[in-house]
Write a protein that holds these residues in place. Structure first.
Motif, mmCIF file in Angstrom:
data_model
loop_
_atom_site.group_PDB
_atom_site.id
_atom_site.type_symbol
_atom_site.label_atom_id
_atom_site.label_comp_id
_atom_site.label_asym_id
_atom_site.label_seq_id
_atom_site.Cartn_x
_atom_site.Cartn_y
_atom_site.Cartn_z
ATOM 1 N N PHE A 10 0.864 -1.093 0.046
ATOM 2 C CA PHE A 10 -0.123 -0.115 0.140
ATOM 3 C C PHE A 10 0.844 1.273 -0.168
ATOM 4 N N ALA A 11 1.913 1.235 0.607
ATOM 5 C CA ALA A 11 2.726 2.358 0.767
ATOM 6 C C ALA A 11 3.517 2.563 -0.516
ATOM 7 N N THR A 45 -6.759 1.904 -9.098
ATOM 8 C CA THR A 45 -6.464 0.724 -10.111
ATOM 9 C C THR A 45 -5.492 -0.223 -9.468
ATOM 10 N N MET A 46 -4.327 0.309 -9.124
ATOM 11 C CA MET A 46 -3.380 -0.549 -8.373
ATOM 12 C C MET A 46 -4.083 -1.492 -7.403
ATOM 13 N N MET A 47 -4.822 -0.744 -6.551
ATOM 14 C CA MET A 47 -5.550 -1.509 -5.433
ATOM 15 C C MET A 47 -6.524 -2.545 -5.961
ATOM 16 N N VAL A 48 -7.156 -2.293 -6.732
ATOM 17 C CA VAL A 48 -8.228 -3.324 -7.301
ATOM 18 C C VAL A 48 -7.319 -4.255 -7.971
ATOM 19 N N ILE A 49 -6.431 -4.228 -8.733
ATOM 20 C CA ILE A 49 -5.630 -5.100 -9.396
ATOM 21 C C ILE A 49 -4.788 -6.016 -8.376
ATOM 22 N N HIS A 50 -4.453 -5.431 -7.222
ATOM 23 C CA HIS A 50 -3.835 -6.198 -6.055
ATOM 24 C C HIS A 50 -4.698 -7.162 -5.568
ATOM 25 N N VAL A 52 -7.809 -8.281 -6.635
ATOM 26 C CA VAL A 52 -7.948 -9.373 -7.498
ATOM 27 C C VAL A 52 -6.907 -10.491 -7.283
ATOM 28 N N MET A 53 -5.867 -10.125 -7.408
ATOM 29 C CA MET A 53 -4.763 -11.192 -7.825
ATOM 30 C C MET A 53 -4.507 -11.854 -6.187
ATOM 31 N N THR A 54 -4.743 -11.028 -5.152
ATOM 32 C CA THR A 54 -5.026 -11.705 -3.712
ATOM 33 C C THR A 54 -5.992 -12.739 -3.615
ATOM 34 N N ARG A 55 -6.969 -12.417 -4.133
ATOM 35 C CA ARG A 55 -7.993 -13.176 -4.137
ATOM 36 C C ARG A 55 -8.078 -14.556 -4.876
ATOM 37 N N THR A 56 -7.501 -14.337 -6.047
ATOM 38 C CA THR A 56 -7.446 -15.484 -7.044
ATOM 39 C C THR A 56 -6.437 -16.449 -6.219
ATOM 40 N N GLN A 57 -5.196 -15.690 -5.675
ATOM 41 C CA GLN A 57 -4.185 -16.819 -5.164
ATOM 42 C C GLN A 57 -4.850 -17.498 -3.735
ATOM 43 N N GLU A 58 -5.721 -16.816 -3.036
ATOM 44 C CA GLU A 58 -6.292 -17.546 -1.783
ATOM 45 C C GLU A 58 -7.426 -18.380 -2.293
#
Length: 478
Positions: A10-11, A45-50, A52-58
């Motif tokens: 996030f930083a 946009t970067m937060m949404v992409i992150h 989505v990728m996190t949810r997909t991995q989980e």
């Protein structure tokens, strides 16, 4: 660790968005508002992409965990199925295999027991004969010694003593001449007169205290009551606890004298056993018991009936074949008719009685043992022979009567022991409410006694058509 990584990302997103806004303001000379909007949009946009990728991995990790768990569960199911198969196989094969191995041993033990019993009887008879013979020998020895101790001057033994000891003297002519030459030789000698002994008689055998004393009058009364059909049937209920619902009945026979007085079983059974009249009484009791069962079945009342039998009935050659044929014709009542024997009679049964019990058990009939006074009996062996019920006096079960021989078995645990063998314990002679409470504490579920109901006679119209049991051959009272 995951939370720290999220804060770091996030930083970084914030730094990238601010850098993009500064580049637009400095490099492209764009107004602050436009640069800030572009920077905020880039950060979102970067937060949404992150995300989505996190949810997909989980999701992929969770799916893999579920698949591994399903594989493990399938393996456990296979193991359980295999274990159930092995357990069912053991339950099916183990009793049969155990019975195949133990039955020959039981048969040999029964044969050995009968041989030991016969040997004990033969030894007892031999001891009696030896005692009689010893008494005779001692009497003869004392008599002969007394005669040999007489002085020679007394002459010959009197004829009465000779006959008593079986002694025949040799007539010596010289002795006779010597006696004639000294006719007064004995005048100066005082000698005792020889004792006159009689032939010792064998001591009479004492009667066996277990056998009833002959009572010709009672035997005649029993025979007359059977001939005249003065045999009454009484029923006493056996109830469940605590509901006190009638579960079984016990059938009891009573004889009536000419004056109408009733003879209780304790008064006539011993004499009937001695004179061989018990098969006739059992014949009538069995026929009437089946009449009662048929009447109860017609009223849709599934109540069992305990029918007392004598061991002499099982070995009576004139009675038991017909008895077996009769119960085979009424095999449909095998689940409701229970044959009952006392513990003393069961303990004294031999090979013939056990063969008769096996014939009845093959037809599906069950047995009961009552008047229990010894808890050390082989109740597992009784269960193998078809005994499914046992009756114990409530006072003995509750240790109010000290005449019970229990060995290492506590009376309170007796019901649980029988239950492991498939035998149901029934407490009889229940006469007080306090006993019912204590029986419930011992998990006793069936009881019998005067507290619930005394034995009551069955109406004559129900027992119409009962046969006269005189065809049974009975021994005459001796």
């Amino acid at each position: 660790m995951s939370r720290a990584a999220t804060l770091f990302i996030f930083a970084c997103m914030t730094i990238v968005a601010i850098s993009c806004g500064l580049v637009m303001m400095v490099q492209f000379q764009r107004p602050f508002g436009e640069a800030a909007s572009v920077a905020l949009a880039l950060m979102c946009t970067m937060m949404v992409i992150h995300l989505v990728m996190t949810r997909t991995q989980e999701k992929s990790e969770f799916s893999e965990s579920v698949e591994r768990l399903e594989d493990r569960l399938s393996e456990i199911d296979d193991d359980v199925v295999n274990l159930e198969g092995r357990m069912s196989g053991m339950e099916t094969n183990l009793p049969q295999r155990t019975r195949q191995e133990i039955d020959p041993v039981f048969a040999e033990v029964e044969v050995i027991g009968s041989l030991v019993k016969q040997m004990a009887e033969a030894m007892a008879d031999m001891e009696t004969r030896l005692d009689d013979q010893s008494a005779k020998t001692i009497a003869l020895t004392h008599s002969v010694n007394a005669q040999q101790a007489l002085p020679s001057s007394q002459g010959q033994i009197p004829a009465s003593n000779q006959a008593a000891v079986g002694y025949t003297p040799d007539h010596n002519p010289s002795d006779a001449m010597g006696t004639m030459r000294h006719p007064h030789a004995s005048h100066n000698v005082t000698s005792p007169e020889p004792e006159v002994t009689t032939q010792p008689q064998a001591a009479p055998r004492r009667p066996d205290p277990r056998m009833p004393r002959p009572d010709a009058a009672l035997a005649a009364e029993i025979s007359a009551a059977l001939d005249a059909g003065r045999v009454d049937l009484y029923l006493q209920p056996i109830v469940t606890l605590p509901q006190r619902r009638v579960r079984y009945y016990e059938a009891l026979s009573r004889l009536r004298r000419l004056d109408g007085e009733t003879l209780e079983p304790v008064e006539f059974i011993a004499e009937a056993e001695r004179t061989g009249q018990m098969p006739a009484i059992d014949n009538l009791l069995l026929f009437r018991s089946l009449q009662i069962l048929k009447r109860l079945s017609s009223r849709n009342r599934e109540a069992g009936l305990f029918c007392n039998l004598s061991p002499s009935t099982l070995v009576d050659e004139d009675f038991f074949p017909g008895f077996l044929e009769f119960v085979r014709a009424n095999e449909t009542y095998a689940d409701l008719l229970i044959f009952e024997f006392t513990q003393a009679h069961v303990a004294a049964m031999g090979l013939l009685e056990h063969e008769s019990l096996a014939a009845l058990a093959d037809l599906g009939f069950r047995f009961s043992v009552d008047q229990i006074t010894d808890l050390r009996m082989d109740f597992r062996g009784l269960a193998d022979k078809g005994f499914r019920f046992a009756k114990l006096n409530a006072a003995r079960l509750l240790q109010q009567d000290e005449t019970l021989a229990h060995g290492n078995i506590h009376p309170a645990d007796f019901g649980s022991l029988l239950q492991r063998y498939g035998i149901e314990l029934i407490s009889d002679h229940v006469e007080a409410e306090t006993q019912v409470t204590e029986l419930l504490d011992l998990d006793i579920r069936c009881a019998q006694g005067y507290l619930f109901s005394p034995p009551r006679p069955v109406r004559a119209d129900i027992l119409q058509g009962a046969p006269n049991p005189r065809p049974i051959k009975r021994a005459q009272a001796g």
